[in-house]
Structure formats: C-alpha cells, structure tokens
Design an enzyme around this catalytic site. Structure first.
Site, PDB file in Angstrom:
ATOM      1  CG  HIS A 155      31.752  49.120  43.080  1.00 50.03           C
ATOM      2  ND1 HIS A 155      32.966  49.512  43.604  1.00 50.03           N
ATOM      3  CD2 HIS A 155      31.694  49.669  41.844  1.00 50.03           C
ATOM      4  CE1 HIS A 155      33.607  50.273  42.729  1.00 50.03           C
ATOM      5  NE2 HIS A 155      32.857  50.368  41.638  1.00 50.03           N
ATOM      6  CG  PHE A 156      29.996  42.520  41.949  1.00 49.71           C
ATOM      7  CD1 PHE A 156      30.505  41.456  41.216  1.00 49.71           C
ATOM      8  CD2 PHE A 156      30.346  42.630  43.284  1.00 49.71           C
ATOM      9  CE1 PHE A 156      31.368  40.532  41.807  1.00 49.71           C
ATOM     10  CE2 PHE A 156      31.203  41.713  43.886  1.00 49.71           C
ATOM     11  CZ  PHE A 156      31.713  40.663  43.146  1.00 49.71           C
ATOM     12  CG  ASN A 212      36.501  47.675  37.186  1.00 47.85           C
ATOM     13  OD1 ASN A 212      36.586  46.774  36.361  1.00 47.85           O
ATOM     14  ND2 ASN A 212      35.790  48.764  36.963  1.00 47.85           N
ATOM     15  CD  GLN A 218      38.463  49.178  43.591  1.00 53.98           C
ATOM     16  OE1 GLN A 218      39.544  48.608  43.501  1.00 53.98           O
ATOM     17  NE2 GLN A 218      37.649  48.995  44.606  1.00 53.98           N
ATOM     18  CG  ASP A 244      26.394  53.993  38.254  1.00 53.41           C
ATOM     19  OD1 ASP A 244      26.499  55.236  38.136  1.00 53.41           O
ATOM     20  OD2 ASP A 244      27.372  53.236  38.301  1.00 53.41           O
TER      21      ASP A 244
END
Length: 134
Positions: free
Chosen positions: A96-97, A83, A90, A31
């Site tokens: 996505h996790f 989310n 989100q 990220d």
C-alpha cells in the site's frame, strides 16, 4: 487475494471503506487512522506483501492515482510513503502507498534522516554491483 488480509477484505467489499477511486487493478480509500486531513491509501488489488511481489501491470496506475489524490485534496506539501517489512514500519502485509498531506509542521508525517558518511570508492563499487543485477 488472501482470506486473512484486511485490505483484501476491503477490496472484496467484506469490510466497508471510504472509497476514493476504484479500477480493475487499484483501490484508493481514506485512511481511518489519518496523520492529517486527506491521508489516503492506494493499493493494488493483487495481494502481495512487498513491492517485489506485485506484477508490474498491477502497479502501473498507482502513482497516477496518487497524483489525482494530491490534486483533489489540494495538498501543496505531502509525502508518498510505501513500506516493506516490519522493521521498515509495514503494519499490513499487503502493498500500500500512503498519500499524506503535510499542511503544517505538526500534522502529517514526521521524518528523521540519519545520513551516513560516504566513501566514494565504496559508492562506485556499490553502483557497479547494483547495475550488474538490474
């Protein structure tokens, strides 16, 4: 794939990423706005906004990849977050996790847990309703 989706552009290689893992159906990358060191995203390559939009076979590798990331980062405490929808936080409309290491009380994810009082008869009715739809 969605032409406007930032994650689809990452999958295609149009936007660079710090790739940690890639297979035919899954991509994992760091990220770029991490909550802690090692914060990573694991995404299905199949474009879908919400979890229910993704075929099961495109989800099969997700949790095993999250497990590999946990082991590789050495995270002893961590959150796995996914989310669905704006009011559920989100931001990117592609499933996505997050794997978010929680090394201490300041770094990583913070959570509030607004528990509600439960009425047992209401809970039994809810159980019957949900089970009948599965």
């Amino acid at each position: 794939m969605s032409a406007a989706c930032i994650f689809c552009k990452i999958v295609k290689g149009d936007i660079p990423s710090f790739k940690l893992f890639e297979s035919d159906k899954v991509l994992a990358f760091l990220d770029i706005n991490p909550l802690s060191k090692g914060h990573a995203l694991v995404i299905p390559k199949f474009h879908g906004e919400k979890l229910t939009d993704i075929p099961d076979d495109s989800l099969a590798e997700i949790l095993p990849v999250v497990k590999k990331l946990v082991k590789a980062t050495g995270a002893e405490n961590y959150n796995v977050l996914q989310n669905n929808g704006r009011i559920a936080h989100q931001e990117v409309d592609h499933v996505h996790f997050h794997m978010i290491p929680k090394p201490n009380s300041e770094e990583g994810m913070g959570i509030s847990w607004p528990q509600q009082k439960t009425d047992m008869d209401g809970l039994k009715a809810l159980l019957a309703d949900i089970k009948s739809k599965m």
